[in-house]
Design a protein around this motif. Sequence first.
Motif, short mmCIF file in Angstrom:
data_model
loop_
_atom_site.label_atom_id
_atom_site.label_comp_id
_atom_site.label_asym_id
_atom_site.label_seq_id
_atom_site.Cartn_x
_atom_site.Cartn_y
_atom_site.Cartn_z
N VAL A 93 51.53 32.14 29.53
CA VAL A 93 50.56 33.09 30.06
C VAL A 93 49.32 33.07 29.16
O VAL A 93 49.44 32.96 27.93
CB VAL A 93 51.14 34.52 30.12
CG1 VAL A 93 50.15 35.49 30.77
CG2 VAL A 93 52.46 34.52 30.86
N ALA A 94 48.16 33.17 29.75
CA ALA A 94 46.93 33.23 28.96
C ALA A 94 45.97 34.24 29.55
O ALA A 94 45.93 34.44 30.77
CB ALA A 94 46.26 31.86 28.88
N LEU A 95 45.21 34.86 28.68
CA LEU A 95 44.15 35.79 29.07
C LEU A 95 42.83 35.05 29.10
O LEU A 95 42.46 34.38 28.13
CB LEU A 95 44.08 36.95 28.08
CG LEU A 95 42.95 37.97 28.28
CD1 LEU A 95 43.08 38.67 29.63
CD2 LEU A 95 42.94 38.97 27.14
N SER A 96 42.11 35.15 30.21
CA SER A 96 40.79 34.54 30.32
C SER A 96 39.82 35.55 30.92
O SER A 96 40.07 36.76 30.87
CB SER A 96 40.88 33.25 31.15
OG SER A 96 39.70 32.48 31.04
N VAL A 97 38.72 35.08 31.47
CA VAL A 97 37.59 35.94 31.80
C VAL A 97 37.23 35.85 33.28
O VAL A 97 37.07 34.73 33.81
CB VAL A 97 36.35 35.57 30.95
CG1 VAL A 97 35.21 36.56 31.19
CG2 VAL A 97 36.70 35.49 29.47
N VAL A 98 37.08 36.98 33.93
CA VAL A 98 36.58 37.00 35.30
C VAL A 98 35.20 36.33 35.35
O VAL A 98 34.32 36.64 34.58
CB VAL A 98 36.49 38.44 35.83
CG1 VAL A 98 35.65 38.50 37.11
CG2 VAL A 98 37.87 39.01 36.10
N GLY A 99 35.05 35.39 36.27
CA GLY A 99 33.78 34.70 36.45
C GLY A 99 33.58 33.49 35.56
O GLY A 99 32.53 32.85 35.63
N TYR A 126 53.35 28.72 34.62
CA TYR A 126 52.29 29.49 33.97
C TYR A 126 51.76 30.60 34.86
O TYR A 126 51.96 30.63 36.07
CB TYR A 126 51.14 28.57 33.56
CG TYR A 126 50.31 28.07 34.73
CD1 TYR A 126 49.15 28.75 35.13
CD2 TYR A 126 50.68 26.93 35.45
CE1 TYR A 126 48.39 28.30 36.21
CE2 TYR A 126 49.93 26.49 36.53
CZ TYR A 126 48.79 27.18 36.90
OH TYR A 126 48.05 26.76 37.98
N SER A 127 51.05 31.52 34.19
CA SER A 127 50.26 32.56 34.86
C SER A 127 49.01 32.75 34.03
O SER A 127 49.08 32.80 32.80
CB SER A 127 51.02 33.89 34.93
OG SER A 127 52.28 33.75 35.56
N ILE A 128 47.85 32.86 34.68
CA ILE A 128 46.59 33.10 33.98
C ILE A 128 46.00 34.41 34.49
O ILE A 128 45.92 34.62 35.71
CB ILE A 128 45.60 31.94 34.17
CG1 ILE A 128 46.15 30.67 33.50
CG2 ILE A 128 44.22 32.29 33.61
CD1 ILE A 128 45.37 29.42 33.81
N ILE A 182 45.75 32.02 39.07
CA ILE A 182 44.93 33.00 38.37
C ILE A 182 44.99 34.33 39.12
O ILE A 182 44.83 34.36 40.35
CB ILE A 182 43.47 32.53 38.27
CG1 ILE A 182 43.35 31.28 37.40
CG2 ILE A 182 42.56 33.64 37.74
CD1 ILE A 182 42.00 30.60 37.49
N SER A 183 45.22 35.41 38.39
CA SER A 183 45.08 36.75 38.95
C SER A 183 43.98 37.48 38.19
O SER A 183 43.65 37.11 37.06
CB SER A 183 46.40 37.53 38.86
OG SER A 183 46.80 37.67 37.50
N GLU A 184 43.41 38.50 38.81
CA GLU A 184 42.29 39.22 38.20
C GLU A 184 42.63 40.69 38.00
O GLU A 184 43.29 41.30 38.85
CB GLU A 184 41.04 39.11 39.07
CG GLU A 184 40.47 37.71 39.16
CD GLU A 184 39.16 37.66 39.93
OE1 GLU A 184 38.31 36.83 39.61
OE2 GLU A 184 39.00 38.46 40.89
N VAL A 185 42.14 41.23 36.88
CA VAL A 185 42.24 42.67 36.63
C VAL A 185 40.85 43.17 36.24
O VAL A 185 40.05 42.45 35.65
CB VAL A 185 43.26 42.99 35.51
CG1 VAL A 185 44.66 42.65 35.96
CG2 VAL A 185 42.92 42.28 34.21
N ALA A 186 40.57 44.42 36.60
CA ALA A 186 39.24 44.97 36.38
C ALA A 186 39.32 46.48 36.27
O ALA A 186 40.34 47.10 36.58
CB ALA A 186 38.30 44.59 37.53
N GLY A 187 38.23 47.09 35.83
CA GLY A 187 38.14 48.53 35.78
C GLY A 187 37.89 49.14 37.14
O GLY A 187 37.65 48.43 38.13
N PRO A 188 37.91 50.47 37.23
CA PRO A 188 37.79 51.13 38.53
C PRO A 188 36.36 51.32 39.02
O PRO A 188 36.16 51.71 40.17
CB PRO A 188 38.46 52.48 38.28
CG PRO A 188 38.20 52.76 36.83
CD PRO A 188 38.26 51.42 36.15
N GLU A 189 35.36 51.06 38.14
CA GLU A 189 33.97 51.36 38.49
C GLU A 189 33.05 50.18 38.19
O GLU A 189 33.28 49.42 37.25
CB GLU A 189 33.47 52.55 37.67
CG GLU A 189 34.29 53.82 37.78
CD GLU A 189 33.89 54.82 36.71
OE1 GLU A 189 33.27 55.83 37.06
OE2 GLU A 189 34.19 54.57 35.52
#
Length: 253
Positions: A93-99, A126-128, A182-189
């Motif tokens: 698993v790795a952490l990367s950046v939206v965009g 894997y999961s990113i 790849i999956s994405e996570v983000a804030g609510p606003e």
Amino acid sequence: MSKIVVIGGTGLIGSKVVRLLAEHGHEAVAASPNTGVDTLTGAGLAEAFAGASAVLDVSNSPSFADADVLAFFTTATRNISRHAADAGVGHYVALSVVGAERMTDSGYMRAKVEQERLIAGSGIPYSIVHATQFFEFVGAIAGSATVDDEVHLSEALIQPMAADDVAAAVARATVGTPTGRISEVAGPEQFSLAGFVRTGLAFRGDPRPVVVDPDACYFGEKLTSHMLLPGADAQLAETRFADWLPLNPPPTR
């Protein structure tokens, strides 16, 4: 209980992940140079991976110069992949950046995309996870954009999130089934980049004015309005910036 190796496990996100995993009964190994694990040389990786079911990479390059950051992520990822495969680790698993894939003028983002490519081709399930900007980086973003005591930023839209929520997201991904995508996570606003930083500086009593500058670059990239936004299927965290700020005051001078 699973053994999970967290590369960069003593950093901002890594230390939170190690704590979360331990609280849920896992053996979480914080792997970083100050715990005897060096991904650039490979030192300590074989020992760290022995008996591990998963590895999570949340490490970062000490230098953001284009050549340095590319060398860091490619060298580290190849070493992690080789030792993880040898140890029979079943989830990378790795952490990367939206965009990141859209920011082709940014050497840092090109390096992250190459890291992702190497992981996908490693042969290890894997999961990113792509995350948006962290609330904790508001000061660093301002510092990188300061020119003659003014902060120059574009009004490109962002959807930032708290580091605690990032840690929770990557922890969930790591104990879950490999997705191979790849999956994405983000804030609510959503905020404009300039507005986000302006709010953060004002709360901290920082007098620097934030100047809206459409030509200002972010990590070497001239942003378009939606370049940093996640897709419609992103998982949204709950923590709002206005609620996070009072709980994270600036350091006492």
